[in-house]
Design a protein around this motif. Sequence first.
Motif, PDB file in Angstrom:
ATOM      1  N   VAL A   1      -2.256 -12.827 -14.247  1.00 29.55           N
ATOM      2  CA  VAL A   1      -3.650 -12.693 -13.834  1.00 29.55           C
ATOM      3  C   VAL A   1      -3.757 -12.723 -12.316  1.00 29.55           C
ATOM      4  N   SER A   2      -3.026 -13.631 -11.678  1.00 32.05           N
ATOM      5  CA  SER A   2      -3.092 -13.707 -10.215  1.00 32.05           C
ATOM      6  C   SER A   2      -2.548 -12.441  -9.568  1.00 32.05           C
ATOM      7  N   LYS A   3      -1.496 -11.853 -10.124  1.00 25.27           N
ATOM      8  CA  LYS A   3      -0.951 -10.610  -9.583  1.00 25.27           C
ATOM      9  C   LYS A   3      -1.945  -9.460  -9.741  1.00 25.27           C
ATOM     10  N   VAL A   4      -2.636  -9.413 -10.865  1.00 22.78           N
ATOM     11  CA  VAL A   4      -3.638  -8.361 -11.078  1.00 22.78           C
ATOM     12  C   VAL A   4      -4.789  -8.522 -10.095  1.00 22.78           C
ATOM     13  N   VAL A   5      -5.244  -9.750  -9.888  1.00 22.92           N
ATOM     14  CA  VAL A   5      -6.335  -9.999  -8.936  1.00 22.92           C
ATOM     15  C   VAL A   5      -5.891  -9.623  -7.517  1.00 22.92           C
ATOM     16  N   LEU A   6      -4.686 -10.023  -7.141  1.00 27.53           N
ATOM     17  CA  LEU A   6      -4.174  -9.669  -5.807  1.00 27.53           C
ATOM     18  C   LEU A   6      -4.022  -8.155  -5.654  1.00 27.53           C
ATOM     19  N   ALA A   7      -3.605  -7.479  -6.726  1.00 27.05           N
ATOM     20  CA  ALA A   7      -3.484  -6.021  -6.669  1.00 27.05           C
ATOM     21  C   ALA A   7      -4.855  -5.372  -6.501  1.00 27.05           C
ATOM     22  N   LEU A   8      -5.876  -5.903  -7.169  1.00 29.60           N
ATOM     23  CA  LEU A   8      -7.223  -5.353  -7.005  1.00 29.60           C
ATOM     24  C   LEU A   8      -7.729  -5.529  -5.575  1.00 29.60           C
ATOM     25  N   VAL A   9      -7.536  -6.717  -5.036  1.00 31.31           N
ATOM     26  CA  VAL A   9      -7.973  -6.969  -3.652  1.00 31.31           C
ATOM     27  C   VAL A   9      -7.212  -6.071  -2.692  1.00 31.31           C
ATOM     28  N   SER A  10      -5.912  -6.001  -2.865  1.00 35.94           N
ATOM     29  CA  SER A  10      -5.088  -5.165  -1.997  1.00 35.94           C
ATOM     30  C   SER A  10      -5.480  -3.695  -2.121  1.00 35.94           C
ATOM     31  N   GLY A  11      -5.737  -3.241  -3.328  1.00 35.09           N
ATOM     32  CA  GLY A  11      -6.137  -1.852  -3.528  1.00 35.09           C
ATOM     33  C   GLY A  11      -7.438  -1.509  -2.835  1.00 35.09           C
ATOM     34  N   VAL A  12      -8.404  -2.399  -2.944  1.00 31.53           N
ATOM     35  CA  VAL A  12      -9.696  -2.161  -2.283  1.00 31.53           C
ATOM     36  C   VAL A  12      -9.533  -2.155  -0.769  1.00 31.53           C
ATOM     37  N   VAL A  13      -8.816  -3.131  -0.249  1.00 31.78           N
ATOM     38  CA  VAL A  13      -8.652  -3.249   1.207  1.00 31.78           C
ATOM     39  C   VAL A  13      -7.867  -2.060   1.769  1.00 31.78           C
ATOM     40  N   HIS A  14      -6.740  -1.737   1.139  1.00 32.03           N
ATOM     41  CA  HIS A  14      -5.929  -0.629   1.645  1.00 32.03           C
ATOM     42  C   HIS A  14      -6.635   0.713   1.463  1.00 32.03           C
ATOM     43  N   SER A  15      -7.285   0.927   0.329  1.00 32.77           N
ATOM     44  CA  SER A  15      -8.009   2.184   0.120  1.00 32.77           C
ATOM     45  C   SER A  15      -9.101   2.361   1.164  1.00 32.77           C
ATOM     46  N   THR A  16      -9.813   1.296   1.450  1.00 36.00           N
ATOM     47  CA  THR A  16     -10.864   1.355   2.473  1.00 36.00           C
ATOM     48  C   THR A  16     -10.266   1.688   3.837  1.00 36.00           C
ATOM     49  N   PHE A  17      -9.157   1.055   4.166  1.00 40.08           N
ATOM     50  CA  PHE A  17      -8.506   1.337   5.445  1.00 40.08           C
ATOM     51  C   PHE A  17      -8.032   2.785   5.519  1.00 40.08           C
ATOM     52  N   TYR A  18      -7.446   3.277   4.437  1.00 41.83           N
ATOM     53  CA  TYR A  18      -6.985   4.663   4.424  1.00 41.83           C
ATOM     54  C   TYR A  18      -8.161   5.633   4.531  1.00 41.83           C
ATOM     55  N   ALA A  19      -9.266   5.311   3.909  1.00 38.86           N
ATOM     56  CA  ALA A  19     -10.458   6.166   4.000  1.00 38.86           C
ATOM     57  C   ALA A  19     -10.993   6.185   5.427  1.00 38.86           C
ATOM     58  N   VAL A  20     -10.997   5.028   6.084  1.00 41.40           N
ATOM     59  CA  VAL A  20     -11.462   4.954   7.471  1.00 41.40           C
ATOM     60  C   VAL A  20     -10.562   5.794   8.386  1.00 41.40           C
ATOM     61  N   LEU A  21      -9.255   5.753   8.123  1.00 42.34           N
ATOM     62  CA  LEU A  21      -8.327   6.553   8.917  1.00 42.34           C
ATOM     63  C   LEU A  21      -8.429   8.049   8.604  1.00 42.34           C
ATOM     64  N   GLY A  22      -8.988   8.369   7.454  1.00 43.97           N
ATOM     65  CA  GLY A  22      -9.088   9.770   7.049  1.00 43.97           C
ATOM     66  C   GLY A  22      -7.825  10.291   6.391  1.00 43.97           C
ATOM     67  N   ILE A  23      -7.079   9.395   5.754  1.00 43.10           N
ATOM     68  CA  ILE A  23      -5.853   9.789   5.055  1.00 43.10           C
ATOM     69  C   ILE A  23      -6.244  10.566   3.792  1.00 43.10           C
ATOM     70  N   PRO A  24      -5.645  11.739   3.564  1.00 38.40           N
ATOM     71  CA  PRO A  24      -5.946  12.462   2.323  1.00 38.40           C
ATOM     72  C   PRO A  24      -5.520  11.635   1.101  1.00 38.40           C
ATOM     73  N   TYR A  25      -6.265  11.778   0.049  1.00 42.29           N
ATOM     74  CA  TYR A  25      -5.990  11.051  -1.199  1.00 42.29           C
ATOM     75  C   TYR A  25      -5.949   9.540  -0.970  1.00 42.29           C
ATOM     76  N   TRP A  26      -6.923   9.032  -0.245  1.00 43.51           N
ATOM     77  CA  TRP A  26      -6.932   7.622   0.149  1.00 43.51           C
ATOM     78  C   TRP A  26      -6.985   6.677  -1.045  1.00 43.51           C
ATOM     79  N   LEU A  27      -7.694   7.046  -2.101  1.00 39.41           N
ATOM     80  CA  LEU A  27      -7.780   6.143  -3.260  1.00 39.41           C
ATOM     81  C   LEU A  27      -6.447   6.027  -3.995  1.00 39.41           C
ATOM     82  N   PRO A  28      -5.790   7.140  -4.363  1.00 42.26           N
ATOM     83  CA  PRO A  28      -4.472   6.981  -5.003  1.00 42.26           C
ATOM     84  C   PRO A  28      -3.451   6.286  -4.095  1.00 42.26           C
TER      85      PRO A  28
END
Length: 153
Positions: free
Chosen positions: A12-39
């Motif tokens: 459960v803790s790994k899944v929660v950490l993965a969700l937080v990491s996914g949101v944070v990294h996806s947001t950062f990639y979107a801000v940078l304008g990286i193509p396919y930022w969500l995947p």
Amino acid sequence: DIAVKKTGGFVVSKVVLALVSGVVHSTFYAVLGIPYWLPMGIITAVTGQFIPTVGTYLGVLIPGMIAAFQDPIDVLWIAGFAAVYQQFENYFLSPRISRKTMDIHPAIAFASVIVFANLFGAMGALIAIPLAAAIVSIVDTYAHRHELIPELR
């Protein structure tokens, strides 16, 4: 039974950490304008949480390679952000989430990762927190002290 519940809390803790990491990294990639930022954010989150030791580096390698074709300076931004986020996750998020999901003290979680990683390498780092949770539950169960009733002394 308690050890199994605490060890299940590790997943459960790994899944929660993965969700937080996914949101944070996806947001950062979107801000940078990286193509396919969500995947790219999902790849970073999953590999960072479920592949011990090198998962974080593998997780930012793919977005970094994609960013290199668009704007090479973004690779440095991604590497720097990943390094800062990893420290934040290791020293702040992970111990607190482990405390909530497995009911072990953050210091025990942190120390167990350091000790088991040094003793057994990557596999030790992977099994450190669930093993520490199982040990803590066994110690709590069998080393529990009971107060005496004053009339029985």
